[in-house]
Design an enzyme around this catalytic site. Structure first.
Site, mmCIF file in Angstrom:
data_model
loop_
_atom_site.group_PDB
_atom_site.id
_atom_site.type_symbol
_atom_site.label_atom_id
_atom_site.label_comp_id
_atom_site.label_asym_id
_atom_site.label_seq_id
_atom_site.Cartn_x
_atom_site.Cartn_y
_atom_site.Cartn_z
ATOM 1 C CG ASN A 194 -21.952 24.178 -13.490
ATOM 2 O OD1 ASN A 194 -22.610 23.842 -12.512
ATOM 3 N ND2 ASN A 194 -22.177 23.703 -14.701
ATOM 4 C CB THR A 254 19.484 -3.661 2.905
ATOM 5 O OG1 THR A 254 20.456 -4.673 3.167
ATOM 6 C CG2 THR A 254 20.188 -2.339 2.625
ATOM 7 C CG HIS A 255 16.957 -7.453 2.164
ATOM 8 N ND1 HIS A 255 16.024 -7.726 1.181
ATOM 9 C CD2 HIS A 255 18.085 -7.061 1.522
ATOM 10 C CE1 HIS A 255 16.583 -7.531 -0.010
ATOM 11 N NE2 HIS A 255 17.816 -7.115 0.169
ATOM 12 C CB SER A 274 -0.385 -1.959 28.956
ATOM 13 O OG SER A 274 -1.135 -3.137 29.174
ATOM 14 C CG ASN A 327 1.870 0.808 24.428
ATOM 15 O OD1 ASN A 327 2.754 -0.034 24.413
ATOM 16 N ND2 ASN A 327 0.728 0.637 25.085
ATOM 17 C CE LYS A 371 -18.730 21.862 -3.239
ATOM 18 N NZ LYS A 371 -20.000 22.550 -2.919
#
Length: 477
Positions: A143, A188-189, A311, A319, A359
């Site tokens: 232990n 913002t938003h 692609s 990408n 672990k």
């Protein structure tokens, strides 16, 4: 040769016991190499062994060098309290250093039938040194042996994370200073709000890393405490010198209470993974910005061709897979503290085998976050910033607050100025002025990167890595 034969005799005895039992073909019990906890007359179900060992042998390879360091410190302490002779300590130290070199050279392995790294190291010592090797476990339990290995491992890997984070921080500050005059729409938003800059954008993630470093430092502090000598969680009747092993292993302090030393398992891992989750949050948000800003609709930044993929059907595609995978990997790591919490839920004090699973959560996470930090550095180093973004008329409204502030400086009350500019916008008479005068701390014109760097330097100084390095070097001399 005598030592190896002793081991073989033990194996032969186990096989003889197995043969005498004459199991049928349906019996699932088999003879296996002796475990540290096993008695000579016991055997174990193969199915149960497979389930209980799980991935432990695989994970334990991470712990091998730290197990050796813990053994060296423990042996020195045993000699100091009279449980080892000086010549026995000399032999143990020499062989442990040989094993350490095998580990560093990639030649160490946990043999088939050996339960874990602790058993493997003790087996190797016993093969070479006979009864001397068997003495190494005095005053210890698996232990506290696991605990000290995990503490040393976590401490070392957190240092790597801290240094990699500092490297990324330095790049972010460098790029912030380079692009302090390149303006960027602030949102913002997800609606255009006010002028920002690439200096602010890079610098924001730099300062975020300062807070993340504070989290890493907290985790490091908890990992940097010595549990060795707590045994199975209730100490030992041997006169162990736990202060000595604390100093030998370069720990900052002891886990004094032996029960709590065992209870720190789980808390140490959770704290480390909380730090990794915080760092992951910074990286995932930054990766999302790159994905967004790299898109044609935004077109604020460009990833070089060799950092993008294509692609199979659309020839125009470039990408940002590197940013997308960085986002996904770091988002996944945010869940790790919760997984630790669930494993540790409702456990009473003392050791429980549940903790073995920690672990599997902790160890691979360090490899993952270090890989993410490295790729984030590479991506940001090559990211191309587009200048003069805000000259486009579509960004006129970004400067509405500048118009409000202009009126306030002229003596118009703020609320009246706000309404006046709103009316100008509605009536189509608003004219944007792109002259900016931001001077306060942390604004476009005053990034305060020097002060942010001072904060990072202060966080880094708290780790005191040199003390640990010196202790490890002294152990291996």
């Amino acid at each position: 040769m005598k030592t190896f034969c002793t081991f073989c005799i033990g194996m032969a005895y186990a096989v003889a016991i197995f043969a005498q039992n004459k199991p049928s073909k349906d019996t699932i019990t088999r003879a296996v190499p002796m475990k540290l906890w096993q008695k000579e007359t016991t055997s174990i179900s193969e199915k149960i062994e497979k389930f209980t060992v799980g991935r432990d042998r695989e994970m334990d390879l991470y712990l091998a060098p730290y197990d050796v360091l813990g053994n060296i410190a423990h042996a020195k302490m045993l000699e100091s309290v009279g449980l080892l002779k000086k010549e026995e300590l000399t032999a143990l130290e020499a062989e442990l250093k040989n094993i350490y070199q095998e580990i560093r050279q990639g030649r160490f392995e946990i043999e088939d039938g050996v339960e874990d790294v602790h058993s493997q190291v003790e087996l190797m010592l016993t093969r070479k040194l006979g009864d001397i090797g068997k003495k190494i476990h005095s005053g210890r339990s698996r232990n506290d042996q696991v605990l000290v290995d995990m503490k040393l491992f976590t401490r070392s890997r957190l240092e790597e994370v801290a240094l990699a984070s500092r490297k990324l921080f330095d790049l972010l500050v460098k790029r912030s200073n380079q692009h302090k005059n390149d303006l960027l729409p602030g949102y913002t938003h997800l609606q255009i709000a006010m002028p920002s800059s690439f200096g602010l954008w890079f610098g924001a993630y730099g300062e975020a890393l300062v807070d993340d470093m504070a989290m890493i430092q907290t985790a490091y502090k908890l990992a940097n405490k010595n549990p060795l000598g707590s045994g199975a969680g209730y100490g030992s009747s041997f006169p162990l010198n736990r202060t000595m092993t604390t100093e030998l292993l370069g720990f900052e302090a002891l886990h004094y209470n032996v029960v709590y030393a065992q209870m720190s398992r789980g808390k140490t891992e959770q704290t480390a993974l909380t730090a990794i989750a915080a760092l992951s949050s910074t990286l995932s948000r930054m990766a999302m910005d790159v994905c967004l800003y790299n898109s044609q609709n935004f077109a604020f930044v460009t990833l070089p061709d060799d950092l993008t993929t294509g692609s199979s059907i659309m020839p125009h595609k470039k990408n940002p897979d590197v940013a997308e995978l960085l986002r996904a990997k770091t988002n996944r790591m945010k869940a790790l503290p919760t997984e630790i919490t669930m494993v540790m839920s409702n456990l009473p004090s003392g050791y429980h085998r549940d903790m073995q699973l920690l672990k599997e959560l902790l160890m691979p996470a360090f490899d993952e976050i270090l890989d993410c930090l490295d790729i984030a550095h590479f991506m940001l180093e090559h990211l191309e910033v587009k200048p003069d973004l805000l000259v486009d008329k579509k960004y006129d409204l970004l400067f509405s607050v500048e118009r409000v502030n202009e009126l306030v400086v002229q003596g118009v009350p703020f609320r009246d100025a706000y309404r006046q500019v709103g009316k100008e916008i509605n009536e189509g008479t608003y004219r944007a002025s792109r002259t900016l005068n931001h001077t306060h701390e942390g604004s476009i014109g005053n990034l305060c990167n020097d002060q942010i760097t001072e904060l990072m330097n202060a966080e880094m100084a708290r780790f005191k890595f040199e003390k640990v390095h010196t202790a490890v070097e002294n152990l291996l001399k």
